[in-house]
Design an enzyme around this catalytic site. Structure first.
Site, PDB file in Angstrom:
ATOM      1  N   ILE A 208      66.954 107.610 -43.979  1.00 15.01           N
ATOM      2  CA  ILE A 208      66.354 107.363 -45.253  1.00 15.01           C
ATOM      3  C   ILE A 208      65.642 108.748 -45.907  1.00 15.01           C
ATOM      4  O   ILE A 208      64.757 109.355 -44.920  1.00 15.01           O
ATOM      5  CB  ILE A 208      65.613 106.369 -45.384  1.00 15.01           C
ATOM      6  CG1 ILE A 208      66.362 105.159 -44.970  1.00 15.01           C
ATOM      7  CG2 ILE A 208      65.200 106.054 -46.932  1.00 15.01           C
ATOM      8  CD1 ILE A 208      65.397 103.809 -44.690  1.00 15.01           C
TER       9      ILE A 208
ATOM     10  N   ASP B 249      67.249  87.677 -43.840  1.00 19.87           N
ATOM     11  CA  ASP B 249      66.568  88.638 -43.017  1.00 19.87           C
ATOM     12  C   ASP B 249      65.116  88.548 -43.724  1.00 19.87           C
ATOM     13  O   ASP B 249      64.621  89.729 -43.784  1.00 19.87           O
ATOM     14  CB  ASP B 249      67.220  89.923 -42.647  1.00 19.87           C
ATOM     15  CG  ASP B 249      66.633  90.867 -41.675  1.00 19.87           C
ATOM     16  OD1 ASP B 249      65.689  90.093 -40.774  1.00 19.87           O
ATOM     17  OD2 ASP B 249      66.874  92.013 -41.664  1.00 19.87           O
TER      18      ASP B 249
ATOM     19  N   GLY C 129      71.356 104.529 -40.220  1.00 22.37           N
ATOM     20  CA  GLY C 129      71.206 105.799 -40.477  1.00 22.37           C
ATOM     21  C   GLY C 129      69.679 106.415 -40.826  1.00 22.37           C
ATOM     22  O   GLY C 129      68.937 105.671 -40.327  1.00 22.37           O
TER      23      GLY C 129
END
Length: 220
Positions: free
Chosen positions: A40, A145, A38
């Site tokens: 920010i 990650d 999405g």
């Protein structure tokens, strides 16, 4: 990932038009980044004008990345280099996470320094990230990650490094029994290709070892 300096093209933002106040407490000021899940935003808390970062994810998202991230962020609260979780909730159409507002990522700083850090800088960065990973591992989680885009410097404390984006975190041992997950071939890849360990590239189950190997690759 997000930072104060990222340039976002000026365009009509339907979210800001429809949501002038979030949870009756926070006002979106500007979109400052975007991710696979999405967008920010920088938001201000109305009662004291304190600024935070807000991540949003559409409610119909299949993977529910933000909900999972909020859970892991809550689990990791209090550790060195962990952004503070301000709140997580839902509106009619979105999952919303509000957390500490941070500054540039190590990747952006690296580019700004014309693709070169001093050896001293690399040592300081490495030590801080080792402390961060040690805390994450102590909570029975692996990060999975490690990359320079996911480590940001503080806005108010520019000498401190923070880790963001916990969507790929995973438990590697039971919190009750301490039993480690079994080594196996998963056939799946998680993370960022150029920093992944050979074990992960071969489709093996990730462990703490692979976080540390990825850190080594990143520092190199």
């Amino acid at each position: 990932n997000y930072n104060m300096a990222e340039t976002i093209p000026e365009e009509t933002d339907s979210f800001m038009e429809e949501n002038i106040c979030i949870f009756k407490k926070y006002k979106p000021i500007k979109r400052i980044g975007r991710g696979s899940f999405g967008k920010i935003y920088r938001v201000v808390r109305l009662k004291d004008n304190a600024e935070f970062a807000m991540k949003i994810e559409k409610m119909n998202a299949i993977q529910k990345t933000l909900e999972r991230e909020a859970f892991y962020l809550f689990t990791l609260q209090g550790g060195f280099g962990i952004p503070k979780l301000i709140t997580f909730g839902r509106t009619k159409h979105y999952n919303i996470l509000i957390e500490t507002l941070l500054n540039k990522s190590l990747f952006e700083l690296f580019i700004k320094k014309t693709n070169k850090f001093r050896l001293t800088d690399c040592c300081i960065i490495g030590i801080q990230i080792l402390d961060i990973l040690e805390w994450i591992h102590s909570k029975d989680l692996i990060y999975r990650d490690v990359k320079p885009e996911n480590f940001l410097i503080g806005l108010k404390d520019p000498n401190a490094i923070y880790v963001v984006d916990f969507g790929l975190c995973k438990k590697y041992r039971s919190s009750k029994t301490g039993k480690h997950i079994l080594p196996k071939l998963t056939g799946k890849f998680s993370g960022t290709l150029i920093y992944a360990s050979s074990n992960v590239l071969k489709g093996k189950e990730s462990s703490r070892r692979d976080d540390l190997i990825s850190l080594g690759y990143m520092l190199i």
